[in-house]
Design a protein around this motif. Structure first.
Motif, PDB file in Angstrom:
ATOM      1  N   LYS A 197       0.842  -1.197   0.000  1.00  0.00           N
ATOM      2  CA  LYS A 197       0.000   0.000   0.000  1.00  0.00           C
ATOM      3  C   LYS A 197       0.878   1.247   0.000  1.00  0.00           C
ATOM      4  O   LYS A 197       1.875   1.313   0.724  1.00  0.00           O
ATOM      5  N   GLN A 198       0.470   2.224  -0.799  1.00  0.00           N
ATOM      6  CA  GLN A 198       1.180   3.508  -0.813  1.00  0.00           C
ATOM      7  C   GLN A 198       0.377   4.537  -0.036  1.00  0.00           C
ATOM      8  O   GLN A 198      -0.851   4.609  -0.148  1.00  0.00           O
ATOM      9  N   TYR A 199       1.081   5.322   0.767  1.00  0.00           N
ATOM     10  CA  TYR A 199       0.449   6.408   1.507  1.00  0.00           C
ATOM     11  C   TYR A 199       1.471   7.521   1.710  1.00  0.00           C
ATOM     12  O   TYR A 199       2.602   7.254   2.135  1.00  0.00           O
TER      13      TYR A 199
ATOM     14  N   ARG B 259       4.954   7.160   0.266  1.00  0.00           N
ATOM     15  CA  ARG B 259       5.763   6.074   0.796  1.00  0.00           C
ATOM     16  C   ARG B 259       5.012   4.758   0.616  1.00  0.00           C
ATOM     17  O   ARG B 259       3.786   4.735   0.584  1.00  0.00           O
ATOM     18  N   TRP B 260       5.776   3.651   0.543  1.00  0.00           N
ATOM     19  CA  TRP B 260       5.172   2.334   0.402  1.00  0.00           C
ATOM     20  C   TRP B 260       5.280   1.551   1.703  1.00  0.00           C
ATOM     21  O   TRP B 260       6.250   1.693   2.452  1.00  0.00           O
ATOM     22  N   PHE B 261       4.278   0.714   1.934  1.00  0.00           N
ATOM     23  CA  PHE B 261       4.225  -0.148   3.112  1.00  0.00           C
ATOM     24  C   PHE B 261       3.799  -1.543   2.664  1.00  0.00           C
ATOM     25  O   PHE B 261       2.960  -1.676   1.777  1.00  0.00           O
TER      26      PHE B 261
ATOM     27  N   GLU C  88      -1.955  -8.699  10.724  1.00  0.00           N
ATOM     28  CA  GLU C  88      -2.004  -7.496   9.878  1.00  0.00           C
ATOM     29  C   GLU C  88      -0.882  -6.530  10.274  1.00  0.00           C
ATOM     30  O   GLU C  88      -1.112  -5.432  10.736  1.00  0.00           O
ATOM     31  N   TRP C  89       0.335  -7.008  10.106  1.00  0.00           N
ATOM     32  CA  TRP C  89       1.530  -6.268  10.504  1.00  0.00           C
ATOM     33  C   TRP C  89       2.024  -5.449   9.312  1.00  0.00           C
ATOM     34  O   TRP C  89       2.065  -5.930   8.186  1.00  0.00           O
ATOM     35  N   SER C  90       2.395  -4.196   9.557  1.00  0.00           N
ATOM     36  CA  SER C  90       2.883  -3.341   8.470  1.00  0.00           C
ATOM     37  C   SER C  90       4.368  -3.067   8.635  1.00  0.00           C
ATOM     38  O   SER C  90       4.864  -2.886   9.747  1.00  0.00           O
ATOM     39  N   VAL C  91       5.067  -3.028   7.502  1.00  0.00           N
ATOM     40  CA  VAL C  91       6.492  -2.714   7.470  1.00  0.00           C
ATOM     41  C   VAL C  91       6.704  -1.581   6.472  1.00  0.00           C
ATOM     42  O   VAL C  91       6.366  -1.720   5.291  1.00  0.00           O
ATOM     43  N   PRO C  92       7.230  -0.429   6.899  1.00  0.00           N
ATOM     44  CA  PRO C  92       7.486   0.664   5.962  1.00  0.00           C
ATOM     45  C   PRO C  92       8.698   0.365   5.091  1.00  0.00           C
ATOM     46  O   PRO C  92       9.689  -0.181   5.564  1.00  0.00           O
TER      47      PRO C  92
ATOM     48  N   MET D 128     -10.042   3.432   7.875  1.00  0.00           N
ATOM     49  CA  MET D 128      -8.898   4.084   8.501  1.00  0.00           C
ATOM     50  C   MET D 128      -8.291   5.090   7.537  1.00  0.00           C
ATOM     51  O   MET D 128      -8.450   4.985   6.317  1.00  0.00           O
ATOM     52  N   VAL D 129      -7.617   6.071   8.095  1.00  0.00           N
ATOM     53  CA  VAL D 129      -6.830   7.025   7.314  1.00  0.00           C
ATOM     54  C   VAL D 129      -5.368   6.669   7.524  1.00  0.00           C
ATOM     55  O   VAL D 129      -4.925   6.474   8.667  1.00  0.00           O
ATOM     56  N   GLY D 130      -4.612   6.528   6.452  1.00  0.00           N
ATOM     57  CA  GLY D 130      -3.198   6.224   6.581  1.00  0.00           C
ATOM     58  C   GLY D 130      -2.913   4.742   6.670  1.00  0.00           C
ATOM     59  O   GLY D 130      -3.595   3.920   6.056  1.00  0.00           O
ATOM     60  N   VAL D 131      -1.918   4.381   7.482  1.00  0.00           N
ATOM     61  CA  VAL D 131      -1.419   3.007   7.491  1.00  0.00           C
ATOM     62  C   VAL D 131      -1.321   2.381   8.884  1.00  0.00           C
ATOM     63  O   VAL D 131      -1.086   1.185   9.000  1.00  0.00           O
ATOM     64  N   VAL D 132      -1.479   3.177   9.945  1.00  0.00           N
ATOM     65  CA  VAL D 132      -1.305   2.652  11.302  1.00  0.00           C
ATOM     66  C   VAL D 132      -2.651   2.284  11.906  1.00  0.00           C
ATOM     67  O   VAL D 132      -3.539   3.128  12.025  1.00  0.00           O
TER      68      VAL D 132
END
Length: 334
Positions: free
Chosen positions: A188-190, A193-195, A207-211, A241-245
């Motif tokens: 996903k891009q936000y 930046r990509w995650f 549902e773990w995110s890595v920048p 949600m807004v964003g990635v966190v």
């Protein structure tokens, strides 16, 4: 001219080889053919084709002009910072780009063409400047300091191939790095930046995110590990949600915003929450509402409107914005 069959693939493989380590001719041929086999089963190239490819790499006029010593027993760039990605397109490569653009024009009125058209225009603008010293026409939002893009393709391929990864990561405030087993599922891009999202098996979080930035030190494929597929509805996951966190256990809440100075019109042309709703009441035409979790990215987007927006609901979000306002007021009232 070298054999044009899969030439673009061969050149990319060779460029990667020459940047990373030294090879003799036979080793290089074996690596090249093993990589070609992954993309095109039962296909390979001959010794003659590889020799022609090396000529293209060394040719300063009609090739890449690569710093590849002639008549050397080992093959490696003498300048480790060189890459053919820095060089202008070869004649046949420009032909492929032009042919691809003409083909895509057939889809000009189809929504799936829009982003491709934008990418091709950007690409052509940069090529014109590089080759003809043309005046720059496009000025687009670009993060020049962002280096995480190098991770995008390898992670994309890891997801397609359903590969399990060993990721080494170090947060900005961490004194040491940590390593975990990761099953990548989506990208996903936000905010330019990509995650990458996936299953962190080490922590047991689905549902773990890595920048994809300097915090991602490295990752490598873990062979002979069973890949765990995702059962998450990512479309629904991101629409609330807004964003990635997304903090574990975060609840979806109704957010109501009131805009001032006509700024509701700007929000409606570029909403940070696409599923927003308008009110029917005449006295609420400057208000919108949507359902989302409360996170830092939501607060940042609201703050970007400065004094032109007011949070009406929920109460906990009003408290957060009040705290931000008080701290900023303290900065300027010293």
């Amino acid at each position: 001219m070298a054999n044009s069959k899969h030439a673009h693939l061969r050149y990319n493989i060779l460029d990667n080889c020459f940047r990373k380590r030294t090879y003799n001719f036979e080793q290089l041929l074996n690596v090249l053919n093993s990589q070609i086999e992954l993309h095109y089963p039962n296909e390979s190239i001959s010794t003659r084709t590889l020799r022609e490819d090396l000529k293209v790499f060394r040719d300063k006029k009609n090739g890449f002009g690569a710093p590849l010593p002639d008549k050397a027993r080992v093959l490696k760039y003498s300048d480790s910072n060189f890459s053919i990605a820095q060089r202008p397109l070869l004649e046949y490569e420009q032909y492929l780009i032009d042919a691809g653009r003409q083909l895509l024009e057939r889809f000009e009125n189809h929504p799936k063409y829009e982003k491709l058209a934008e990418a091709l225009i950007k690409f052509q603008d940069e090529e014109d400047q590089q080759e003809n010293d043309a005046i720059q026409i496009l000025y687009y939002d670009h993060n020049e300091e962002y280096k995480g893009i190098r991770f995008l393709k390898p992670l994309y391929l890891a997801i397609k191939k359903k590969q399990v990864l060993q990721v080494t990561f170090q947060g900005f405030n961490d004194t040491i790095s940590n390593t975990f087993e990761f099953h990548p599922h989506i990208l996903k891009q936000y905010n330019r930046r990509w995650f990458v999202y996936g299953f962190n098996k080490t922590k047991g979080i689905k549902e773990w995110s890595v920048p994809l930035d300097d915090r991602l030190i490295d990752f490598k494929v873990k062979e002979k590990h069973d890949y765990v597929t995702s059962n998450t509805s990512w479309e629904a996951f991101f629409r609330t949600m807004v964003g990635v966190v997304r903090v574990k256990g975060a609840l979806v809440e109704k957010v109501v915003l009131r805009f001032h100075n006509g700024r509701e019109s700007y929000f409606k042309t570029k909403p940070f929450q696409p599923d927003y709703e308008e009110f029917f009441e005449e006295e609420k035409q400057n208000q919108v509402w949507f359902e989302t979790i409360i996170n830092k990215e939501l607060v940042q987007q609201i703050l970007s409107y400065g004094r032109d927006v007011e949070v009406l609901e929920p109460e906990n979000l009003k408290v957060q914005l009040t705290e931000h306002s008080n701290v900023m007021q303290h900065y300027y009232n010293k």
